[in-house]
Scaffold this motif. Structure first.
Motif, PDB file in Angstrom:
ATOM      1  N   ILE A 247       0.834  -1.202   0.000  1.00  0.00           N
ATOM      2  CA  ILE A 247       0.000   0.000   0.000  1.00  0.00           C
ATOM      3  C   ILE A 247       0.871   1.256   0.000  1.00  0.00           C
ATOM      4  CG2 ILE A 247      -1.621   1.369   1.390  1.00  0.00           C
ATOM      5  CD1 ILE A 247      -2.998  -1.294   2.109  1.00  0.00           C
ATOM      6  N   VAL A 248       1.944   1.253   0.785  1.00  0.00           N
ATOM      7  CA  VAL A 248       2.861   2.400   0.796  1.00  0.00           C
ATOM      8  C   VAL A 248       3.497   2.579  -0.582  1.00  0.00           C
ATOM      9  CG1 VAL A 248       5.069   3.242   1.699  1.00  0.00           C
ATOM     10  CG2 VAL A 248       3.328   2.373   3.275  1.00  0.00           C
ATOM     11  N   ALA A 249       3.971   1.485  -1.175  1.00  0.00           N
ATOM     12  CA  ALA A 249       4.607   1.570  -2.496  1.00  0.00           C
ATOM     13  C   ALA A 249       3.620   2.053  -3.560  1.00  0.00           C
ATOM     14  CB  ALA A 249       5.186   0.207  -2.886  1.00  0.00           C
ATOM     15  N   ILE A 250       2.427   1.495  -3.538  1.00  0.00           N
ATOM     16  CA  ILE A 250       1.409   1.905  -4.514  1.00  0.00           C
ATOM     17  C   ILE A 250       1.001   3.351  -4.277  1.00  0.00           C
ATOM     18  CG2 ILE A 250      -0.995   1.524  -5.202  1.00  0.00           C
ATOM     19  CD1 ILE A 250      -0.474  -1.464  -4.922  1.00  0.00           C
ATOM     20  N   GLY A 251       0.893   3.759  -3.024  1.00  0.00           N
ATOM     21  CA  GLY A 251       0.554   5.146  -2.712  1.00  0.00           C
ATOM     22  C   GLY A 251       1.628   6.117  -3.174  1.00  0.00           C
ATOM     23  N   LEU A 252       2.897   5.750  -2.961  1.00  0.00           N
ATOM     24  CA  LEU A 252       3.993   6.604  -3.433  1.00  0.00           C
ATOM     25  C   LEU A 252       3.972   6.728  -4.955  1.00  0.00           C
ATOM     26  CD1 LEU A 252       6.926   5.511  -1.111  1.00  0.00           C
ATOM     27  CD2 LEU A 252       5.799   7.741  -1.163  1.00  0.00           C
ATOM     28  N   LEU A 253       3.692   5.633  -5.622  1.00  0.00           N
ATOM     29  CA  LEU A 253       3.644   5.633  -7.076  1.00  0.00           C
ATOM     30  C   LEU A 253       2.446   6.417  -7.594  1.00  0.00           C
ATOM     31  CD1 LEU A 253       4.768   4.372  -9.782  1.00  0.00           C
ATOM     32  CD2 LEU A 253       3.052   2.578  -9.430  1.00  0.00           C
ATOM     33  N   GLY A 254       1.256   6.094  -7.081  1.00  0.00           N
ATOM     34  CA  GLY A 254       0.033   6.643  -7.652  1.00  0.00           C
ATOM     35  C   GLY A 254      -0.373   7.999  -7.133  1.00  0.00           C
ATOM     36  N   TYR A 255      -0.023   8.307  -5.903  1.00  0.00           N
ATOM     37  CA  TYR A 255      -0.445   9.603  -5.369  1.00  0.00           C
ATOM     38  C   TYR A 255       0.706  10.603  -5.417  1.00  0.00           C
ATOM     39  CZ  TYR A 255      -2.795  13.020  -2.411  1.00  0.00           C
ATOM     40  OH  TYR A 255      -3.365  14.168  -1.935  1.00  0.00           O
ATOM     41  N   TYR A 256       1.839  10.241  -4.831  1.00  0.00           N
ATOM     42  CA  TYR A 256       2.945  11.190  -4.801  1.00  0.00           C
ATOM     43  C   TYR A 256       3.651  11.282  -6.161  1.00  0.00           C
ATOM     44  CZ  TYR A 256       7.047  13.761  -3.436  1.00  0.00           C
ATOM     45  OH  TYR A 256       8.030  14.720  -3.366  1.00  0.00           O
ATOM     46  N   GLY A 257       4.066  10.145  -6.713  1.00  0.00           N
ATOM     47  CA  GLY A 257       4.801  10.157  -7.981  1.00  0.00           C
ATOM     48  C   GLY A 257       3.993  10.758  -9.112  1.00  0.00           C
ATOM     49  N   ALA A 258       2.776  10.287  -9.272  1.00  0.00           N
ATOM     50  CA  ALA A 258       1.934  10.790 -10.359  1.00  0.00           C
ATOM     51  C   ALA A 258       1.676  12.289 -10.197  1.00  0.00           C
ATOM     52  CB  ALA A 258       0.611  10.022 -10.415  1.00  0.00           C
ATOM     53  N   SER A 259       1.420  12.739  -8.983  1.00  0.00           N
ATOM     54  CA  SER A 259       1.172  14.159  -8.752  1.00  0.00           C
ATOM     55  C   SER A 259       2.422  14.998  -8.983  1.00  0.00           C
ATOM     56  CB  SER A 259       0.668  14.393  -7.322  1.00  0.00           C
ATOM     57  OG  SER A 259      -0.567  13.765  -7.129  1.00  0.00           O
ATOM     58  N   LEU A 260       3.559  14.520  -8.485  1.00  0.00           N
ATOM     59  CA  LEU A 260       4.805  15.256  -8.659  1.00  0.00           C
ATOM     60  C   LEU A 260       5.130  15.438 -10.145  1.00  0.00           C
ATOM     61  CD1 LEU A 260       7.411  16.539  -7.530  1.00  0.00           C
ATOM     62  CD2 LEU A 260       8.416  14.243  -7.570  1.00  0.00           C
ATOM     63  N   PHE A 261       5.064  14.358 -10.911  1.00  0.00           N
ATOM     64  CA  PHE A 261       5.394  14.449 -12.333  1.00  0.00           C
ATOM     65  C   PHE A 261       4.381  15.319 -13.088  1.00  0.00           C
ATOM     66  CE2 PHE A 261       7.331  10.069 -11.517  1.00  0.00           C
ATOM     67  CZ  PHE A 261       8.552  10.627 -11.169  1.00  0.00           C
ATOM     68  N   ASP A 262       3.119  15.241 -12.691  1.00  0.00           N
ATOM     69  CA  ASP A 262       2.095  16.071 -13.309  1.00  0.00           C
ATOM     70  C   ASP A 262       2.369  17.548 -13.038  1.00  0.00           C
ATOM     71  OD1 ASP A 262      -0.314  16.652 -14.693  1.00  0.00           O
ATOM     72  OD2 ASP A 262      -1.431  16.645 -12.814  1.00  0.00           O
TER      73      ASP A 262
END
Length: 197
Positions: free
Chosen positions: A78-93
């Motif tokens: 859940i932490v890994a998926i959250g980092l990918l989908g919430y933080y990573g996706a938002s940061l790159f966007d």
């Protein structure tokens, strides 16, 4: 009005509000950039303001949804998926929005379903149908036309901004693919709250 009809209308309203909010995000980010806010500060503020809402959602979902207890492996996923989908996706966007228009960003970001299809074919062994291939070709053809138009407008770093937003769409597609089985066990609202927190 029947309960089924009320449920459908409520679902339509919530979906419409979600799409409106998702689409308005790019405009709000562009406005914040005009006032000198940097990407990391803006992302931190977004997460700070949303955290209480996700905590309330987690409390509410935990009391309503019947779900299994989380093991340590589940927590790590859940932490890994959250980092990918919430933080990573938002940061790159947000990084991409520094260089491209909100309109191009929306179009590129909404390519994430095409990545979900491609990931499903590549990693999950699903078959792709002709209609899906036609949809993929139409999506990428339309994006190419808008991208070429923005390039012709002599905007600086359109390619860089588009690459950042494509990376965001890839992260979000990975989040969707990775969350599939966990959502069934953990519960959809509980999973969304945990991974976002």
């Amino acid at each position: 009005m029947s309960v089924s009809r009320q449920t459908q209308l409520a679902g339509l309203l919530v979906t419409s509000l979600g799409a409106l909010g998702f689409s308005a995000k790019a405009i709000l980010v562009k406005l914040a950039y005009r006032h000198g806010v940097d990407t990391i500060t803006l992302l931190a503020l977004r997460m700070l303001f949303s955290a209480p809402l996700f905590l309330i959602l987690l409390w509410w979902a935990s009391s309503r949804e019947k779900s299994s207890k989380l093991g340590s492996k589940d927590r790590l996923v859940i932490v890994a998926i959250g980092l990918l989908g919430y933080y990573g996706a938002s940061l790159f966007d947000f990084l991409g929005l520094q260089y491209i228009t909100a309109a191009l960003e929306r179009l590129v970001l909404f390519l994430y379903p095409t990545f979900v299809v491609m990931f499903s074919v590549t990693f999950l062994g699903q078959r792709i149908r002709r209609l899906e291939i036609a949809g993929l070709l139409a999506s990428y053809g339309g994006i190419a036309l808008v991208f070429i138009n923005d390039l012709n407008m002599q905007q600086s770093n359109v390619v860089l901004g588009t690459c950042w937003v494509l990376l965001s769409a890839l992260c979000y597609a990975g989040y969707l693919i990775g969350s599939g089985r966990l959502v069934q066990r953990v519960g959809s609202m509980r999973f969304a709250a945990l991974s976002s927190l």
